[in-house]
Design a protein around this motif. Sequence first.
Motif, PDB file in Angstrom:
ATOM      1  N   GLN A  79       0.858  -1.181   0.000  1.00  0.00           N
ATOM      2  CA  GLN A  79       0.000   0.000   0.000  1.00  0.00           C
ATOM      3  C   GLN A  79       0.899   1.237   0.000  1.00  0.00           C
ATOM      4  OE1 GLN A  79      -2.544   1.964  -0.596  1.00  0.00           O
ATOM      5  NE2 GLN A  79      -3.930   0.444   0.265  1.00  0.00           N
TER       6      GLN A  79
ATOM      7  N   TYR B 172      -1.573   5.674   5.272  1.00  0.00           N
ATOM      8  CA  TYR B 172      -2.580   5.459   6.310  1.00  0.00           C
ATOM      9  C   TYR B 172      -2.484   4.040   6.852  1.00  0.00           C
ATOM     10  CZ  TYR B 172      -4.754   9.325   3.750  1.00  0.00           C
ATOM     11  OH  TYR B 172      -4.993  10.498   3.102  1.00  0.00           O
TER      12      TYR B 172
ATOM     13  N   ASN C 149      -4.810   1.355   9.944  1.00  0.00           N
ATOM     14  CA  ASN C 149      -5.884   1.236  10.932  1.00  0.00           C
ATOM     15  C   ASN C 149      -7.081   2.140  10.639  1.00  0.00           C
ATOM     16  OD1 ASN C 149      -3.852  -0.299  12.005  1.00  0.00           O
ATOM     17  ND2 ASN C 149      -4.501   0.085  14.110  1.00  0.00           N
ATOM     18  N   VAL C 150      -7.507   2.150   9.385  1.00  0.00           N
ATOM     19  CA  VAL C 150      -8.733   2.879   9.069  1.00  0.00           C
ATOM     20  C   VAL C 150      -9.892   1.924   9.326  1.00  0.00           C
ATOM     21  CG1 VAL C 150     -10.058   4.054   7.277  1.00  0.00           C
ATOM     22  CG2 VAL C 150      -7.569   4.250   7.331  1.00  0.00           C
ATOM     23  N   MET C 151     -10.612   2.197  10.394  1.00  0.00           N
ATOM     24  CA  MET C 151     -11.698   1.292  10.763  1.00  0.00           C
ATOM     25  C   MET C 151     -12.905   2.118  11.174  1.00  0.00           C
ATOM     26  SD  MET C 151      -9.811  -1.639  12.980  1.00  0.00           S
ATOM     27  CE  MET C 151      -8.084  -1.979  12.721  1.00  0.00           C
ATOM     28  N   ARG C 152     -14.062   1.453  11.146  1.00  0.00           N
ATOM     29  CA  ARG C 152     -15.283   2.139  11.603  1.00  0.00           C
ATOM     30  C   ARG C 152     -15.863   1.372  12.779  1.00  0.00           C
ATOM     31  NH1 ARG C 152     -19.512  -0.697  10.030  1.00  0.00           N
ATOM     32  NH2 ARG C 152     -18.929  -2.443   8.699  1.00  0.00           N
TER      33      ARG C 152
ATOM     34  N   PHE D 171     -17.381  -4.781   5.793  1.00  0.00           N
ATOM     35  CA  PHE D 171     -16.789  -3.585   5.187  1.00  0.00           C
ATOM     36  C   PHE D 171     -17.799  -2.478   4.894  1.00  0.00           C
ATOM     37  CE2 PHE D 171     -14.057  -7.202   3.941  1.00  0.00           C
ATOM     38  CZ  PHE D 171     -12.905  -6.805   4.601  1.00  0.00           C
TER      39      PHE D 171
ATOM     40  N   VAL E 186     -14.810  -0.105   4.161  1.00  0.00           N
ATOM     41  CA  VAL E 186     -14.127   0.349   5.381  1.00  0.00           C
ATOM     42  C   VAL E 186     -14.287  -0.748   6.424  1.00  0.00           C
ATOM     43  CG1 VAL E 186     -13.890   2.163   7.106  1.00  0.00           C
ATOM     44  CG2 VAL E 186     -14.793   2.728   4.845  1.00  0.00           C
ATOM     45  N   LEU E 187     -13.159  -1.155   6.989  1.00  0.00           N
ATOM     46  CA  LEU E 187     -13.144  -2.306   7.898  1.00  0.00           C
ATOM     47  C   LEU E 187     -13.901  -2.028   9.201  1.00  0.00           C
ATOM     48  CD1 LEU E 187     -12.038  -5.110   8.682  1.00  0.00           C
ATOM     49  CD2 LEU E 187      -9.913  -3.981   9.373  1.00  0.00           C
TER      50      LEU E 187
ATOM     51  N   TYR F 187       1.114  -7.099  11.921  1.00  0.00           N
ATOM     52  CA  TYR F 187       0.852  -6.345  10.693  1.00  0.00           C
ATOM     53  C   TYR F 187      -0.118  -7.141   9.810  1.00  0.00           C
ATOM     54  CZ  TYR F 187       1.708  -3.977   6.247  1.00  0.00           C
ATOM     55  OH  TYR F 187       1.556  -3.307   5.055  1.00  0.00           O
TER      56      TYR F 187
ATOM     57  N   ARG G  61      -3.100  -7.271   6.466  1.00  0.00           N
ATOM     58  CA  ARG G  61      -3.709  -6.641   5.301  1.00  0.00           C
ATOM     59  C   ARG G  61      -4.672  -7.625   4.677  1.00  0.00           C
ATOM     60  NH1 ARG G  61       1.323  -8.170   1.693  1.00  0.00           N
ATOM     61  NH2 ARG G  61       0.172  -9.768   0.572  1.00  0.00           N
TER      62      ARG G  61
ATOM     63  N   ARG H 208      -5.713 -15.933  -8.426  1.00  0.00           N
ATOM     64  CA  ARG H 208      -4.940 -14.696  -8.614  1.00  0.00           C
ATOM     65  C   ARG H 208      -5.042 -13.761  -7.409  1.00  0.00           C
ATOM     66  NH1 ARG H 208      -8.642 -13.457 -12.887  1.00  0.00           N
ATOM     67  NH2 ARG H 208      -9.670 -15.222 -11.892  1.00  0.00           N
TER      68      ARG H 208
ATOM     69  N   PRO I 112      -2.927  -8.211  -2.996  1.00  0.00           N
ATOM     70  CA  PRO I 112      -3.346  -7.321  -1.915  1.00  0.00           C
ATOM     71  C   PRO I 112      -4.447  -6.378  -2.383  1.00  0.00           C
ATOM     72  CG  PRO I 112      -0.960  -7.367  -2.080  1.00  0.00           C
ATOM     73  CD  PRO I 112      -1.488  -8.097  -3.283  1.00  0.00           C
ATOM     74  N   ASP I 113      -5.485  -6.217  -1.561  1.00  0.00           N
ATOM     75  CA  ASP I 113      -6.593  -5.349  -1.943  1.00  0.00           C
ATOM     76  C   ASP I 113      -6.162  -3.888  -1.809  1.00  0.00           C
ATOM     77  OD1 ASP I 113      -8.908  -3.777  -2.114  1.00  0.00           O
ATOM     78  OD2 ASP I 113     -10.136  -5.511  -1.566  1.00  0.00           O
ATOM     79  N   PRO I 114      -6.103  -3.166  -2.945  1.00  0.00           N
ATOM     80  CA  PRO I 114      -5.632  -1.785  -2.877  1.00  0.00           C
ATOM     81  C   PRO I 114      -6.652  -0.831  -2.234  1.00  0.00           C
ATOM     82  CG  PRO I 114      -6.254  -2.345  -5.124  1.00  0.00           C
ATOM     83  CD  PRO I 114      -6.416  -3.593  -4.313  1.00  0.00           C
ATOM     84  N   ASP I 115      -7.910  -1.291  -2.080  1.00  0.00           N
ATOM     85  CA  ASP I 115      -8.939  -0.420  -1.498  1.00  0.00           C
ATOM     86  C   ASP I 115      -8.895  -0.401   0.028  1.00  0.00           C
ATOM     87  OD1 ASP I 115      -9.882   0.286  -3.951  1.00  0.00           O
ATOM     88  OD2 ASP I 115     -11.619  -1.054  -3.915  1.00  0.00           O
ATOM     89  N   LEU I 116      -8.142  -1.312   0.609  1.00  0.00           N
ATOM     90  CA  LEU I 116      -8.098  -1.377   2.069  1.00  0.00           C
ATOM     91  C   LEU I 116      -6.663  -1.133   2.535  1.00  0.00           C
ATOM     92  CD1 LEU I 116     -10.384  -4.468   2.363  1.00  0.00           C
ATOM     93  CD2 LEU I 116     -10.807  -2.350   3.631  1.00  0.00           C
ATOM     94  N   VAL I 117      -6.500  -0.246   3.488  1.00  0.00           N
ATOM     95  CA  VAL I 117      -5.147   0.006   3.987  1.00  0.00           C
ATOM     96  C   VAL I 117      -4.813  -1.043   5.055  1.00  0.00           C
ATOM     97  CG1 VAL I 117      -5.116   2.454   3.458  1.00  0.00           C
ATOM     98  CG2 VAL I 117      -6.013   1.694   5.662  1.00  0.00           C
ATOM     99  N   PRO I 118      -3.530  -1.280   5.283  1.00  0.00           N
ATOM    100  CA  PRO I 118      -3.146  -2.284   6.277  1.00  0.00           C
ATOM    101  C   PRO I 118      -3.603  -1.873   7.677  1.00  0.00           C
ATOM    102  CG  PRO I 118      -1.264  -1.591   4.956  1.00  0.00           C
ATOM    103  CD  PRO I 118      -2.364  -0.653   4.645  1.00  0.00           C
ATOM    104  N   PHE I 119      -3.702  -2.830   8.563  1.00  0.00           N
ATOM    105  CA  PHE I 119      -3.950  -2.466   9.960  1.00  0.00           C
ATOM    106  C   PHE I 119      -2.981  -3.201  10.873  1.00  0.00           C
ATOM    107  CE2 PHE I 119      -6.102  -6.199  11.715  1.00  0.00           C
ATOM    108  CZ  PHE I 119      -6.627  -6.834  10.589  1.00  0.00           C
TER     109      PHE I 119
END
Lengths: 99, 479
Positions: free
Chosen positions: A54, A58, A60-63, B22, B50-51, B73, B75, B274, B277-284
Amino acid sequence: MKVSAQEVQYIAKLARLEIPEEDLALFVRQFNDILGYAGMLGKLDTEKVEPTAQVLPYGNVMREDAAGTPLTQEEALSNAPAQKDGGYLVARVMEGGGV
Amino acid sequence: MKYETIIGLETHVELKTATKCFCSCPAEFGGEPNTHTCPTCTGMPGALPVLNKKVVEFAIKTGLALNCEIQRYNRFDRKNYFYPDLPKGYQISQLFLPICRGGYVDIETDGATKRIGITRIHIEEDAGKLIHSGASISDSDFSVVDYNRSSVPLIEIVSEPDLRSPQEARIFMEKLRSILEYIGVSDCKMQEGSLRCDANVSIRPPEQKEFGVRSEIKNLNSFRSVQRGIEYEQIRQAAVLDEGGKVIQETRTWDEEKGVTHSMRSKEEAHDYRYFPDPDLVPFVAEPEWVAKIAETLPELPDARKERLTGRLGLSAYDASGVIARLATADYFDEAMKHTGDAKAVANWILGDISAWLNSNNLEMRDFPVAAGNISAMINLINKGVLSSKLAKTVFEEMLKSGKAPAEIVREKGLEQISDAGALALAVEKIIKDNPKSAEDYKAGKDRALGFLVGQVMKETRGRANPEMINKLLREKLS
């Protein structure tokens, strides 16, 4: 890195695309161009760079687990080409496509 | 059995969150078709996921309860395939970095404890539901899709191939359900699909070191079908090997009605998902402080609860296992123990009459209408000699009907046990007089005659006589 015509056909099949025989050479060339371009990154020294999936700064973007308002059934189906009993109507499902 | 069976289970658990994984659509089961959806969970272009924080908390909580290491870490990855129940054309999952790794669950099998490894737990989203027009997929001309379940949060718990029999697999699943119920992350209703399991099954001759080729059994939708499906599969594979054939790696589906597994498709025919990594979700990042906070919310787990019941309360291991298996039952037991000291009697009622009543009415403990305190009060009446065990059944039935307190029922129905020696002596004398033959028989050494006389006294007193006292009185009078 060299992508063959066979691999292009395989990828097209996975994406449910049909590539006419006469266009195949074009796609093979484009695939190789793109991969070759991205492949330039392989020449860089990335020893001290942390791997990432990524580029956005950013994390830990969570709701919170709080309910919003979903669409009504009518709204949800308003773009559906065909519907039945409150559901999206789809053509016969072939066995072997699922998870 | 001439072969050893090797089993690993993949268990999908729907998490009991209020909203989806999400998006903020309700995650609850059911509802009119397509009334729990929004642009995100129906895969509309431009909609962004959004997670849900609760999903991560529940996954971590499960990992801790199953003794896993929590991945710091994290994702999400996309698993790409086309199927109408998956509106985006991919499922959001965690292939490369599962949130939990390397745990275990201890199960009891044949009186011994066996440790079953947990390989990993990852978060993913559920798919929608297809309703076919025909009896099965193959004879349907069309299907109707309901996306209410699309993107409901799941965790997949993957076990090590440590299970060695269909029964062990079933015990493992039951243990998993106990733990998940206790920690409150899922309602674990197999009939509603909130707990689903696939089994990887292979067999090998005992002298062989490597595992045999495995098949994956799907559609195991009850504990019974987990056991039966694997039982069938080990026999099927043994027959293939016995005939000199080879087991092929494939996915098979369990047909509950016919009691067989069918081949679905061969696994070699390239499932190329295939993943990327999902580009729409940032790592947490699951910071240790957060994980520690979640650890504090872990309740007493089934093993600890069982230890409490067998230890301080003195129940047998068998009774304790029966009581603790389901959370509602364990809680009912604890509630009852607030009003009586007789743990053994509480366990007996729960595992005996109460279970029998629930089973015959097809209900679960959470539906049981009698307050735990009333069961305790009834037990106390028995222990004080006010109520006979026999008439306790009448009180129990009456409590189910009217919900009244046991003391009130005893009073109203005149069920109080007669332990007054004088009153009983009169009844005993009357019965001896009315049955001279039996009395003589007993005196002549026929012990069975005494049982008959006791029965007659019970009848005379409408079951209220204290049986021990009658026995004693009869022996005295006839000696």
